[in-house]
Design a protein around this motif. Structure first.
Motif, PDB file in Angstrom:
ATOM      1  N   ILE A 123       3.275 -39.723  -2.504  1.00 41.41           N
ATOM      2  CA  ILE A 123       2.538 -38.984  -3.517  1.00 41.41           C
ATOM      3  C   ILE A 123       3.538 -38.172  -4.317  1.00 41.41           C
ATOM      4  O   ILE A 123       4.281 -37.361  -3.762  1.00 41.41           O
ATOM      5  CB  ILE A 123       1.491 -38.045  -2.874  1.00 41.41           C
ATOM      6  CG1 ILE A 123       0.571 -38.824  -1.931  1.00 41.41           C
ATOM      7  CG2 ILE A 123       0.705 -37.303  -3.948  1.00 41.41           C
ATOM      8  CD1 ILE A 123      -0.226 -39.924  -2.581  1.00 41.41           C
ATOM      9  N   ALA A 124       3.564 -38.383  -5.624  1.00 40.40           N
ATOM     10  CA  ALA A 124       4.510 -37.705  -6.496  1.00 40.40           C
ATOM     11  C   ALA A 124       3.772 -36.846  -7.511  1.00 40.40           C
ATOM     12  O   ALA A 124       2.661 -37.171  -7.932  1.00 40.40           O
ATOM     13  CB  ALA A 124       5.377 -38.722  -7.223  1.00 40.40           C
ATOM     14  N   LYS A 125       4.404 -35.768  -7.892  1.00 42.33           N
ATOM     15  CA  LYS A 125       3.847 -34.884  -8.923  1.00 42.33           C
ATOM     16  C   LYS A 125       3.997 -35.562 -10.274  1.00 42.33           C
ATOM     17  O   LYS A 125       5.039 -36.105 -10.592  1.00 42.33           O
ATOM     18  CB  LYS A 125       4.588 -33.549  -8.900  1.00 42.33           C
ATOM     19  CG  LYS A 125       4.080 -32.547  -9.902  1.00 42.33           C
ATOM     20  CD  LYS A 125       4.761 -31.215  -9.725  1.00 42.33           C
ATOM     21  CE  LYS A 125       6.212 -31.319 -10.135  1.00 42.33           C
ATOM     22  NZ  LYS A 125       6.882 -30.034 -10.251  1.00 42.33           N
ATOM     23  N   SER A 126       2.933 -35.523 -11.081  1.00 40.03           N
ATOM     24  CA  SER A 126       3.021 -36.089 -12.422  1.00 40.03           C
ATOM     25  C   SER A 126       3.496 -35.001 -13.382  1.00 40.03           C
ATOM     26  O   SER A 126       3.775 -33.878 -12.987  1.00 40.03           O
ATOM     27  CB  SER A 126       1.652 -36.612 -12.874  1.00 40.03           C
ATOM     28  OG  SER A 126       0.812 -35.544 -13.244  1.00 40.03           O
TER      29      SER A 126
ATOM     30  N   ALA B 253       2.999 -26.986  -9.407  1.00 38.65           N
ATOM     31  CA  ALA B 253       3.508 -26.553  -8.108  1.00 38.65           C
ATOM     32  C   ALA B 253       3.476 -27.723  -7.137  1.00 38.65           C
ATOM     33  O   ALA B 253       2.507 -28.479  -7.105  1.00 38.65           O
ATOM     34  CB  ALA B 253       2.653 -25.406  -7.575  1.00 38.65           C
ATOM     35  N   PRO B 254       4.524 -27.886  -6.345  1.00 36.91           N
ATOM     36  CA  PRO B 254       4.519 -28.995  -5.374  1.00 36.91           C
ATOM     37  C   PRO B 254       3.355 -28.886  -4.393  1.00 36.91           C
ATOM     38  O   PRO B 254       3.135 -27.846  -3.803  1.00 36.91           O
ATOM     39  CB  PRO B 254       5.852 -28.825  -4.642  1.00 36.91           C
ATOM     40  CG  PRO B 254       6.671 -27.935  -5.494  1.00 36.91           C
ATOM     41  CD  PRO B 254       5.717 -27.090  -6.272  1.00 36.91           C
ATOM     42  N   LYS B 255       2.605 -29.955  -4.239  1.00 40.39           N
ATOM     43  CA  LYS B 255       1.509 -30.033  -3.272  1.00 40.39           C
ATOM     44  C   LYS B 255       1.611 -31.302  -2.455  1.00 40.39           C
ATOM     45  O   LYS B 255       0.706 -31.629  -1.705  1.00 40.39           O
ATOM     46  CB  LYS B 255       0.144 -30.011  -3.976  1.00 40.39           C
ATOM     47  CG  LYS B 255      -0.163 -28.737  -4.698  1.00 40.39           C
ATOM     48  CD  LYS B 255      -0.440 -27.613  -3.741  1.00 40.39           C
ATOM     49  CE  LYS B 255      -0.858 -26.379  -4.506  1.00 40.39           C
ATOM     50  NZ  LYS B 255      -0.538 -25.154  -3.841  1.00 40.39           N
ATOM     51  N   THR B 256       2.717 -32.034  -2.608  1.00 39.71           N
ATOM     52  CA  THR B 256       2.839 -33.304  -1.908  1.00 39.71           C
ATOM     53  C   THR B 256       2.845 -33.120  -0.403  1.00 39.71           C
ATOM     54  O   THR B 256       2.567 -34.066   0.322  1.00 39.71           O
ATOM     55  CB  THR B 256       4.101 -34.070  -2.359  1.00 39.71           C
ATOM     56  OG1 THR B 256       5.241 -33.216  -2.220  1.00 39.71           O
ATOM     57  CG2 THR B 256       3.978 -34.509  -3.809  1.00 39.71           C
TER      58      THR B 256
END
Length: 117
Positions: free
Chosen positions: A30-33, A38-41
């Protein structure tokens, strides 16, 4: 029984970047778009086993929209879910797919996966 299984999944995986569910399936990173601030991965994980997509949220992120779409962009499933919890979705056809998680503040997190016959 499914509730107990999902509770075990939600509580049973490590807290690190790009965490995953170790259910024997293929891990979906799962990558941030571009829309993620804020990072939530470490709070969102997913895996695919056959035609079953499993997603889990380890923290309360509020109401999260889960959208599953084909590689061509056609949405095949969209649902808003309360977190923390876990869900399983059946993907009927083989092919390439995306799963998008949209948080209440508009942040988006993406994963790409393939369903094989």
């Amino acid at each position: 029984m499914l509730t107990g299984l999902m509770l075990g999944v939600v509580l049973g995986y490590p807290k690190e970047k790009n965490t995953y569910i170790n259910d024997g399936g293929d891990i979906i990173l799962i990558a941030k778009s571009a829309h993620g601030s804020a990072p939530k991965t470490n709070s969102i994980s997913a895996s695919i086993t056959g035609h079953s997509l499993t997603v889990a949220f380890s923290q309360n992120l509020g109401e999260v929209t889960v959208e599953i779409s084909t590689a061509s962009g056609t949405t095949i499933f969209c649902l808003s879910v309360q977190t923390p919890t876990g869900y399983q979705y059946y993907i009927p056809s083989s092919g390439s797919y995306f799963v998008t998680f949209t948080l209440p503040n508009g942040d988006e997190y993406l994963g790409e996966f393939v369903v094989s016959e």
